[in-house]
Each structure stands twice: as C-alpha cells, then as structure tokens.
Design an enzyme around this catalytic site. Structure first.
Site, PDB file in Angstrom:
ATOM      1  N   ASN A  47       0.887  -1.170   0.000  1.00 38.32           N
ATOM      2  CA  ASN A  47       0.000   0.000   0.000  1.00 38.32           C
ATOM      3  C   ASN A  47       0.918   1.211   0.000  1.00 38.32           C
ATOM      4  O   ASN A  47       1.505   1.541   1.028  1.00 38.32           O
ATOM      5  CB  ASN A  47      -0.886  -0.011   1.252  1.00 38.32           C
ATOM      6  CG  ASN A  47      -1.656   1.298   1.404  1.00 38.32           C
ATOM      7  OD1 ASN A  47      -1.818   2.041   0.432  1.00 38.32           O
ATOM      8  ND2 ASN A  47      -2.121   1.578   2.617  1.00 38.32           N
ATOM      9  N   TRP A  48       1.007   1.822  -1.148  1.00 37.16           N
ATOM     10  CA  TRP A  48       1.961   2.928  -1.275  1.00 37.16           C
ATOM     11  C   TRP A  48       1.467   4.221  -0.632  1.00 37.16           C
ATOM     12  O   TRP A  48       2.216   5.184  -0.515  1.00 37.16           O
ATOM     13  CB  TRP A  48       2.275   3.172  -2.753  1.00 37.16           C
ATOM     14  CG  TRP A  48       3.271   2.204  -3.313  1.00 37.16           C
ATOM     15  CD1 TRP A  48       3.802   1.116  -2.680  1.00 37.16           C
ATOM     16  CD2 TRP A  48       3.859   2.253  -4.614  1.00 37.16           C
ATOM     17  NE1 TRP A  48       4.684   0.475  -3.521  1.00 37.16           N
ATOM     18  CE2 TRP A  48       4.744   1.157  -4.708  1.00 37.16           C
ATOM     19  CE3 TRP A  48       3.726   3.109  -5.714  1.00 37.16           C
ATOM     20  CZ2 TRP A  48       5.486   0.900  -5.855  1.00 37.16           C
ATOM     21  CZ3 TRP A  48       4.464   2.851  -6.856  1.00 37.16           C
ATOM     22  CH2 TRP A  48       5.336   1.758  -6.923  1.00 37.16           C
ATOM     23  N   LYS A  49       0.191   4.293  -0.307  1.00 37.51           N
ATOM     24  CA  LYS A  49      -0.397   5.530   0.255  1.00 37.51           C
ATOM     25  C   LYS A  49      -0.124   6.695  -0.697  1.00 37.51           C
ATOM     26  O   LYS A  49      -0.106   6.493  -1.912  1.00 37.51           O
ATOM     27  CB  LYS A  49       0.153   5.792   1.658  1.00 37.51           C
ATOM     28  CG  LYS A  49       0.149   4.544   2.531  1.00 37.51           C
ATOM     29  CD  LYS A  49       0.426   4.826   3.963  1.00 37.51           C
ATOM     30  CE  LYS A  49       0.583   3.511   4.710  1.00 37.51           C
ATOM     31  NZ  LYS A  49       0.425   3.650   6.133  1.00 37.51           N
TER      32      LYS A  49
ATOM     33  N   HIS B 258      -9.385   1.660   4.707  1.00 33.48           N
ATOM     34  CA  HIS B 258      -8.101   1.771   5.413  1.00 33.48           C
ATOM     35  C   HIS B 258      -8.277   2.725   6.600  1.00 33.48           C
ATOM     36  O   HIS B 258      -9.024   3.699   6.521  1.00 33.48           O
ATOM     37  CB  HIS B 258      -7.030   2.293   4.448  1.00 33.48           C
ATOM     38  CG  HIS B 258      -5.654   2.187   5.013  1.00 33.48           C
ATOM     39  ND1 HIS B 258      -5.155   3.116   5.895  1.00 33.48           N
ATOM     40  CD2 HIS B 258      -4.685   1.254   4.851  1.00 33.48           C
ATOM     41  CE1 HIS B 258      -3.929   2.748   6.241  1.00 33.48           C
ATOM     42  NE2 HIS B 258      -3.621   1.629   5.626  1.00 33.48           N
TER      43      HIS B 258
ATOM     44  N   GLU C 148      -6.514   5.014   7.727  1.00 35.00           N
ATOM     45  CA  GLU C 148      -6.225   6.435   7.446  1.00 35.00           C
ATOM     46  C   GLU C 148      -7.435   7.106   6.816  1.00 35.00           C
ATOM     47  O   GLU C 148      -7.715   8.273   7.074  1.00 35.00           O
ATOM     48  CB  GLU C 148      -4.982   6.538   6.545  1.00 35.00           C
ATOM     49  CG  GLU C 148      -3.712   6.242   7.333  1.00 35.00           C
ATOM     50  CD  GLU C 148      -2.574   5.680   6.512  1.00 35.00           C
ATOM     51  OE1 GLU C 148      -2.594   5.775   5.280  1.00 35.00           O
ATOM     52  OE2 GLU C 148      -1.641   5.122   7.140  1.00 35.00           O
TER      53      GLU C 148
ATOM     54  N   GLU D 226      -5.677  -4.779  10.391  1.00 39.54           N
ATOM     55  CA  GLU D 226      -4.640  -3.770  10.585  1.00 39.54           C
ATOM     56  C   GLU D 226      -4.901  -3.006  11.890  1.00 39.54           C
ATOM     57  O   GLU D 226      -5.678  -2.045  11.895  1.00 39.54           O
ATOM     58  CB  GLU D 226      -4.665  -2.773   9.422  1.00 39.54           C
ATOM     59  CG  GLU D 226      -4.374  -3.391   8.086  1.00 39.54           C
ATOM     60  CD  GLU D 226      -3.701  -2.398   7.159  1.00 39.54           C
ATOM     61  OE1 GLU D 226      -2.616  -2.715   6.674  1.00 39.54           O
ATOM     62  OE2 GLU D 226      -4.241  -1.298   6.961  1.00 39.54           O
TER      63      GLU D 226
ATOM     64  N   GLY E 209       2.319   2.220  10.508  1.00 45.01           N
ATOM     65  CA  GLY E 209       3.274   3.316  10.336  1.00 45.01           C
ATOM     66  C   GLY E 209       3.985   3.709  11.627  1.00 45.01           C
ATOM     67  O   GLY E 209       4.633   4.745  11.694  1.00 45.01           O
TER      68      GLY E 209
ATOM     69  N   SER F 174       3.181  -2.304  10.169  1.00 50.45           N
ATOM     70  CA  SER F 174       4.638  -2.379  10.338  1.00 50.45           C
ATOM     71  C   SER F 174       5.199  -3.762  10.036  1.00 50.45           C
ATOM     72  O   SER F 174       6.154  -4.199  10.679  1.00 50.45           O
ATOM     73  CB  SER F 174       5.045  -1.908  11.744  1.00 50.45           C
ATOM     74  OG  SER F 174       4.630  -0.565  11.947  1.00 50.45           O
TER      75      SER F 174
ATOM     76  N   GLY G 136       2.818  -1.122   4.194  1.00 49.82           N
ATOM     77  CA  GLY G 136       3.005   0.282   3.828  1.00 49.82           C
ATOM     78  C   GLY G 136       4.469   0.590   3.598  1.00 49.82           C
ATOM     79  O   GLY G 136       5.020   0.376   2.513  1.00 49.82           O
ATOM     80  N   GLY G 137       5.143   1.064   4.639  1.00 49.84           N
ATOM     81  CA  GLY G 137       6.521   1.542   4.549  1.00 49.84           C
ATOM     82  C   GLY G 137       7.475   0.600   3.824  1.00 49.84           C
ATOM     83  O   GLY G 137       8.204   0.999   2.914  1.00 49.84           O
TER      84      GLY G 137
HETATM   85  C1  PEP Z   1      -0.723   0.146   5.730  1.00 47.07           C
HETATM   86  O1  PEP Z   1      -0.624   1.257   5.238  1.00 47.07           O
HETATM   87  O2  PEP Z   1      -1.701  -0.539   5.460  1.00 47.07           O
HETATM   88  C2  PEP Z   1       0.352  -0.310   6.628  1.00 47.07           C
HETATM   89  C3  PEP Z   1       0.204  -1.458   7.206  1.00 47.07           C
HETATM   90  O3  PEP Z   1       1.433   0.517   6.774  1.00 47.07           O
HETATM   91  P1  PEP Z   1       2.830   0.150   7.509  1.00 47.07           P
HETATM   92  O4  PEP Z   1       3.259  -1.177   6.959  1.00 47.07           O
HETATM   93  O5  PEP Z   1       3.738   1.257   7.128  1.00 47.07           O
HETATM   94  O6  PEP Z   1       2.544   0.070   8.960  1.00 47.07           O
END
Ligand code: PEP
Length: 257
Positions: free
Chosen positions: A13-15, A99, A101, A171, A177, A217, A238-239
C-alpha cells in the site's frame, strides 16, 4: 498461511507516495530482484493517478496493480472521486477499502465501507477490506467486539459467491506506520477470530477460502513469524513496500515451500 484452501497475497500500500516516474523506477529495480513467486500473489496498490504508469511498468512481471480507494457511486457530481468502473477500465484488479487512514482522516464509516465493498464487487473488483482497533479500544478490551462489527458491517448484503472475491486485512491502528507490530500471537488471534466471524455468517467452506492479511509495520524482520500463523494469509504493507529490496524479502518469507 494455509495454501491448500486460499491464496497468500503480499500487497503493498503505497499511500500518497511516489510519482509516475518513481513508479517506473521502482518496477525496474524490482524486476532485477523479484523471485519467481510460486507460492504467493504479489500486488501493489498505488495512488490513483499512478495506476496507468504502474500497469505499464509491471506488465511483464507477475505483479498485479491495485487501487487505494474508490467512491461507491457509479458516476455523477462527485468532484475528485474515482468510481469502481473507472478503476476496472484501467485494468485494476484489487482495491483497498476502509483503510484506517481513510476512516480517521476522511470520514470513512462502516456504512460507506459497506457501500464501497458492494461497488467494488459489482464492478468485478476484489475489495481488500481493512479492519482494526485503536490502542484505546484494545486497552478497553473491546477489540473482538469492534472487529466483529466492522467485518459484519462491511459484508452486509454480500452474497456467498461474492465473498470469495473479498480479502480482509486486519490492521491494528496502533501498528500502522508506527514501527510497532502486533505480536504474531496477537495478530493470529484476531485473524482467527475474523475467520470464525465469516464462518458464522457464510459457513466453514467459504470461510476457509477467504484470504486474511495482517498489516501494521510488517517488515523483513517480522514477516516470516507473522505469516507462520495459520490464519494470516499475507500482508498489507506500507513503509516496507516502498523499497524494492524490503518488499522482496517479505515476498520471500511468503514464498517458502
Ligand atoms: C498500511 O498502510 O496498510 C500499513 C500497514 O502501513 P505500515 O506497513 O507502514 O505500517
């Protein structure tokens, strides 16, 4: 993971990260190091404007392109929004829905999540439905109540044959994040609970076919342990999905025979 009954999916998930040119660059770097992923599907969910660039860039690779959001109406006066049909027409296969966010920053609710799930399914897209509790909710001991409500609301009115197209991503909000990951046991417990919730709604055969991902994460250091949980069938990342080498290490963790 349980590959006998369901797909393992490693999804980025590049956001709101990467331009179209950076998308191309990422794909070029990934191509050099990407293993033949026999045991898992690979997906990259990118910002809407980068979808055409991503589809071009990942064309020759076994990497599917997904979107990060959609709006539930088919068309009309909804400035700035993107419909399921528009995504489908571009060649998108998966779309993230609900999501945290979007729930926290853009007013997404269980009701809009349900409408988006239906819009995605009606257009032939696979929704990746995100659910998860905040730290306060975990500390209050209401995690399972909340997850049950989120899963049931998201799936309300979804027919059994359509459910097979849905992916659920657990999640925990406190792990997204933050660098703070749920332990494999914590994550596994909730994913098992999600499958039990689906079993009550749709029966055992359908429940065992649904892919349930963990997100929060996930990184090369913790992926294998998380994926070893029987009800965790992949990750929403994400990251670590922004860096080809880290993304590949997570894919490798899922791609063990
Ligand atoms: C996400 O954006 O769905 C996510 C899990 O981010 P991260 O891996 O950065 O925690």
């Amino acid at each position: 993971m349980n590959r006998r009954y369901r797909k393992t999916i490693i999804a980025g998930n590049w956001k709101m990260n990467k331009t179209a040119s950076e998308t191309k660059q990422f794909a070029e770097e990934l191509k050099v190091i990407l293993p033949k992923a026999k045991w898992c599907d690979i997906l990259v969910c990118v910002p809407a404007v980068n979808i055409p660039a991503a589809i071009r860039a990942f064309k020759e690779m076994r990497v599917t392109v997904g979107a990060e959001n959609l709006f539930y109406e088919k068309s009309g006066a909804y400035t700035g929004e993107v419909s399921a049909e528009m995504l489908k027409d571009l060649g998108v296969k998966y779309v993230i829905v609900g999501h945290s966010e979007r729930r926290q920053l853009f007013g997404e609710t269980d009701i809009t999540v349900n409408k988006k799930v239906h819009a995605a399914l009606n257009a032939g897209l696979h929704p990746i439905i995100c659910v998860g509790e905040s730290l306060e909710q975990r500390e209050l001991g209401v995690t399972m109540d909340l997850i049950s409500l989120q899963v049931k609301s998201a799936l309300a009115g979804v027919a059994p044959d359509k459910l097979r197209k849905c992916v659920i991503a657990y999640e925990p909000v406190w792990a997204i994040g933050t660098g703070r990951t749920a332990t494999p046991e914590q994550a596994g417990e909730v994913c098992t609970f999600i499958r039990a919730t689906i079993r009550h709604l749709y029966g055992a055969r359908i429940a065992r076919s649904v892919t349930i991902q963990y997100g929060g994460s996930m990184n090369p250091g913790n992926a294998a342990e998380l994926l070893a949980q029987p009800d965790i069938d992949g990750g929403l990342i994400g990251g670590a999905a922004l860096k080809p080498d880290q993304f590949v290490e997570i894919i490798n963790a899922a791609n063990q025979e």
